[in-house]
Design a protein around this motif. Structure first.
Motif, PDB file in Angstrom:
ATOM      1  N   ILE A 286      24.450 -21.883  46.432  1.00 34.01           N
ATOM      2  CA  ILE A 286      24.018 -20.896  47.422  1.00 34.01           C
ATOM      3  C   ILE A 286      23.987 -19.472  46.852  1.00 34.01           C
TER       4      ILE A 286
ATOM      5  N   SER B 244      14.048 -30.781  48.449  1.00 37.24           N
ATOM      6  CA  SER B 244      15.469 -30.645  48.743  1.00 37.24           C
ATOM      7  C   SER B 244      15.615 -30.429  50.241  1.00 37.24           C
TER       8      SER B 244
ATOM      9  N   LYS C 200      37.668 -25.757  40.356  1.00 37.76           N
ATOM     10  CA  LYS C 200      38.633 -24.746  40.808  1.00 37.76           C
ATOM     11  C   LYS C 200      39.995 -25.392  41.068  1.00 37.76           C
TER      12      LYS C 200
ATOM     13  N   ARG D 237      27.877 -30.540  55.265  1.00 37.64           N
ATOM     14  CA  ARG D 237      26.996 -30.949  54.175  1.00 37.64           C
ATOM     15  C   ARG D 237      27.078 -32.465  53.980  1.00 37.64           C
TER      16      ARG D 237
ATOM     17  N   PRO E 166      28.558 -16.325  51.585  1.00 39.61           N
ATOM     18  CA  PRO E 166      27.684 -16.879  52.633  1.00 39.61           C
ATOM     19  C   PRO E 166      28.008 -18.332  53.000  1.00 39.61           C
ATOM     20  N   ASP E 167      27.789 -18.644  54.275  1.00 41.69           N
ATOM     21  CA  ASP E 167      27.904 -20.029  54.754  1.00 41.69           C
ATOM     22  C   ASP E 167      26.616 -20.799  54.502  1.00 41.69           C
TER      23      ASP E 167
HETATM   24  C1  F7E Z   1      21.380 -28.454  47.308  1.00 36.74           C
HETATM   25  C2  F7E Z   1      21.183 -27.111  47.960  1.00 36.74           C
HETATM   26  O1  F7E Z   1      22.153 -26.189  47.492  1.00 36.74           O
HETATM   27  C3  F7E Z   1      22.089 -24.878  48.039  1.00 36.74           C
HETATM   28  O2  F7E Z   1      22.514 -24.879  49.360  1.00 36.74           O
HETATM   29  P1  F7E Z   1      23.948 -25.194  49.879  1.00 36.74           P
HETATM   30  O3  F7E Z   1      23.993 -26.572  50.403  1.00 36.74           O
HETATM   31  O4  F7E Z   1      24.349 -24.130  50.835  1.00 36.74           O
HETATM   32  O5  F7E Z   1      24.772 -25.104  48.541  1.00 36.74           O
HETATM   33  P2  F7E Z   1      26.208 -25.002  47.972  1.00 36.74           P
HETATM   34  O6  F7E Z   1      26.607 -26.316  47.460  1.00 36.74           O
HETATM   35  O7  F7E Z   1      26.238 -23.883  46.999  1.00 36.74           O
HETATM   36  O8  F7E Z   1      27.163 -24.566  49.189  1.00 36.74           O
HETATM   37  C4  F7E Z   1      27.455 -25.398  50.264  1.00 36.74           C
HETATM   38  C5  F7E Z   1      28.471 -24.751  51.183  1.00 36.74           C
HETATM   39  O9  F7E Z   1      29.727 -24.755  50.492  1.00 36.74           O
HETATM   40  C6  F7E Z   1      30.324 -23.460  50.558  1.00 36.74           C
HETATM   41  N1  F7E Z   1      31.242 -23.267  49.431  1.00 36.74           N
HETATM   42  C7  F7E Z   1      32.595 -23.153  49.550  1.00 36.74           C
HETATM   43  N2  F7E Z   1      33.147 -22.919  48.353  1.00 36.74           N
HETATM   44  C8  F7E Z   1      32.111 -22.933  47.451  1.00 36.74           C
HETATM   45  C9  F7E Z   1      32.088 -22.738  46.050  1.00 36.74           C
HETATM   46  O10 F7E Z   1      33.097 -22.526  45.368  1.00 36.74           O
HETATM   47  N3  F7E Z   1      30.868 -22.861  45.457  1.00 36.74           N
HETATM   48  C10 F7E Z   1      29.723 -23.112  46.168  1.00 36.74           C
HETATM   49  N4  F7E Z   1      28.556 -23.223  45.506  1.00 36.74           N
HETATM   50  N5  F7E Z   1      29.740 -23.252  47.518  1.00 36.74           N
HETATM   51  C11 F7E Z   1      30.920 -23.172  48.145  1.00 36.74           C
HETATM   52  C12 F7E Z   1      29.124 -22.535  50.582  1.00 36.74           C
HETATM   53  O11 F7E Z   1      29.467 -21.246  51.049  1.00 36.74           O
HETATM   54  C13 F7E Z   1      28.181 -23.292  51.519  1.00 36.74           C
HETATM   55  O12 F7E Z   1      28.537 -23.056  52.852  1.00 36.74           O
HETATM   56  C14 F7E Z   1      20.740 -24.289  48.220  1.00 36.74           C
HETATM   57  O13 F7E Z   1      20.820 -22.921  47.868  1.00 36.74           O
HETATM   58  C15 F7E Z   1      19.655 -25.082  47.684  1.00 36.74           C
HETATM   59  O14 F7E Z   1      19.454 -24.713  46.364  1.00 36.74           O
HETATM   60  C16 F7E Z   1      19.835 -26.568  47.677  1.00 36.74           C
HETATM   61  O15 F7E Z   1      18.903 -27.286  47.416  1.00 36.74           O
END
Ligand code: F7E
Ligand code: NDP
Length: 361
Positions: free
Chosen positions: A70, A108, A188, A252, A323-324
């Motif tokens: 994200i 996606s 982490k 998710r 961000p969420d």
């Molecule tokens: C596959 C999909 O992936 C992206 O969307 P997303 O599902 O939002 O991706 P994410 O895995 O980064 O986060 C999922 C949730 O998890 C929370 N969260 C907590 N702690 C951490 C953390 O430590 N890292 C990350 N990355 N997220 C975290 C984070 O804040 C969010 O609420 C798209 O931009 C798009 O590119 C796409 O295709």
């Protein structure tokens, strides 16, 4: 696809591409065409033109893209739209010109509307506005689906698009800032547990194997500790704390990458683009197929599941400055299930397997 078909897997070293490669080899496909990014930059149209004219692949799995979590999507907005449009335009166009028999394009689920009705059916694409944090990436991906659809309708190509949910598995990206949530939390909490045990050998080995920007594994321990805290891993008064981004409330859905690869090969072996298109509407919005499990989990529960599996006993701190994103994006997988495909890996087992893989690699 025949056993001797020439199959090009674009992005074969990435999370999805490496799983597709493994799946193809397991099924006996031997004539596999593979190029690293340094051998073939897919954003360079001249290189892509030459490659397709010389190699003439029969089938193409397009698993090369600029991908990230994200914060990466929200930060490198120009790179995400530019690189993805370049890669997919080149590969799809030269596949058409060189008479590729079938191509698989990967969308996606984050490209469905931000407030999409749940679970998300294929026809909900383009029915409302997008999530802001990944809008440039989503627009590139929507363009990819529409490029495949338009070439099919105008030129009679056989290009299929799939819509995978959030994926995880071997060869994932474990960067602390740019990766997706599941690999980020694995790393982490792995580092958090090592810090609880003052296992500096393990911490330095981890940083040595996969560098963290701005941290030198040979620095003094206090300096490493100070820098790790910028990535959300800290120790105060003997208690270790790991930061979780956002509120923990977003839901998710997670699919094991090897299940995803299995679904992709299943679709390439059995379907033609027409099987995935609606026959009765001039307003075509659902020419792709969702790939997922149909089950989701909150980030709060995911974090606690990973914490238990790893054996980290410290605190989790929810940082609402991060961000969420979309609050819920659960796929409706009835189209794929009706075709006879279902995932095999459940999330607790998948987390154990990926943590094992991470520790060994
Ligand atoms: C596959 C999909 O992936 C992206 O969307 P997303 O599902 O939002 O991706 P994410 O895995 O980064 O986060 C999922 C949730 O998890 C929370 N969260 C907590 N702690 C951490 C953390 O430590 N890292 C990350 N990355 N997220 C975290 C984070 O804040 C969010 O609420 C798209 O931009 C798009 O590119 C796409 O295709
Ligand atoms: N990961 C996920 O959760 C999800 C992924 N997807 C989609 O699946 C596909 C694959 O993603 P994923 O495996 O996670 O991504 P990865 O980042 O793991 O792999 C992407 C691959 O693309 C290659 N690549 C990137 N740019 C270029 C370029 N200019 N020329 C040649 N190769 C390039 C990378 O090569 P190198 O390693 O050398 O940089 C890498 O091998 C993408 O289309 C993505 O949108 C869809 C839904 C969820």
């Amino acid at each position: 696809m025949e056993p001797g078909s020439k199959i090009y897997v674009a992005g074969h070293r990435g999370l999805v591409g490496s799983a597709i490669l493994k799946g193809l080899k397991k099924r006996g496909y031997k004539n596999l065409l593979l190029k690293t990014r340094s051998e073939l930059d897919l954003s360079d149209s001249e290189m892509v033109r030459q490659f397709f004219e010389e190699q003439k692949p029969d089938y193409v799995f397009l698993a090369a893209a600029k991908v990230g979590g994200i914060v990466a999507n929200n930060t490198y907005r120009a790179d995400f739209i530019h690189e993805n449009l370049m890669i997919q335009n080149n590969v799809i166009h030269y596949s058409y010109l060189n008479k590729v028999k079938k191509l698989l394009f990967l969308g996606s689920t984050c490209i469905y509307p931000k407030n999409c009705p749940q679970p998300m059916k294929e026809e909900y694409l383009l029915t409302d506005t997008l999530e802001y944090t990944n809008e440039p990436y989503a627009i590139a991906k929507i363009a990819g689906i529409k490029t495949c659809e338009s070439y099919n309708l105008q030129y009679g190509t056989n290009f299929i698009s799939v819509m995978p949910t959030n994926l995880y598995g071997p060869n994932d990206n474990f960067d602390l800032e740019k990766s997706h949530v599941l690999p980020a939390l694995i790393r982490k909490m792995h580092l958090g547990k090592a810090l609880e045990n003052d296992n500096w050998e393990l911490i330095k080995k981890d940083i040595g194997a996969l560098p963290i920007e701005g941290i030198d594994q040979n620095s003094e321990e206090v300096e490493i500790l100070e820098k790790l805290s910028k990535f959300g891993i800290s120790k105060k008064g003997g208690k270790v704390q790991v930061e979780i981004w956002g509120s923990g409330k977003p839901m998710r859905e997670f699919l094991w990458s090897e299940d995803m690869a299995d679904a992709c090969i299943f679709i390439m072996e059995r379907l033609n683009f027409k099987d995935t298109y609606p026959s009765d509407t001039p307003e075509i919005r659902n020419t792709h197929i969702n790939i997922g499990t149909g089950e989701d989990i909150s980030i709060f529960d995911l974090a606690n599941l990973i914490k238990d599996k790893i054996g980290f006993t410290g605190n989790l701190f929810y940082n609402d400055q991060k961000p969420d994103g979309t609050l819920k994006k659960l796929t409706d997988v009835s189209k794929l299930n009706a075709l006879g495909w279902k995932h095999t890996m459940d999330l607790p087992n998948g987390i154990e397997q990926i943590y094992d893989w991470y520790q060994k690699s």
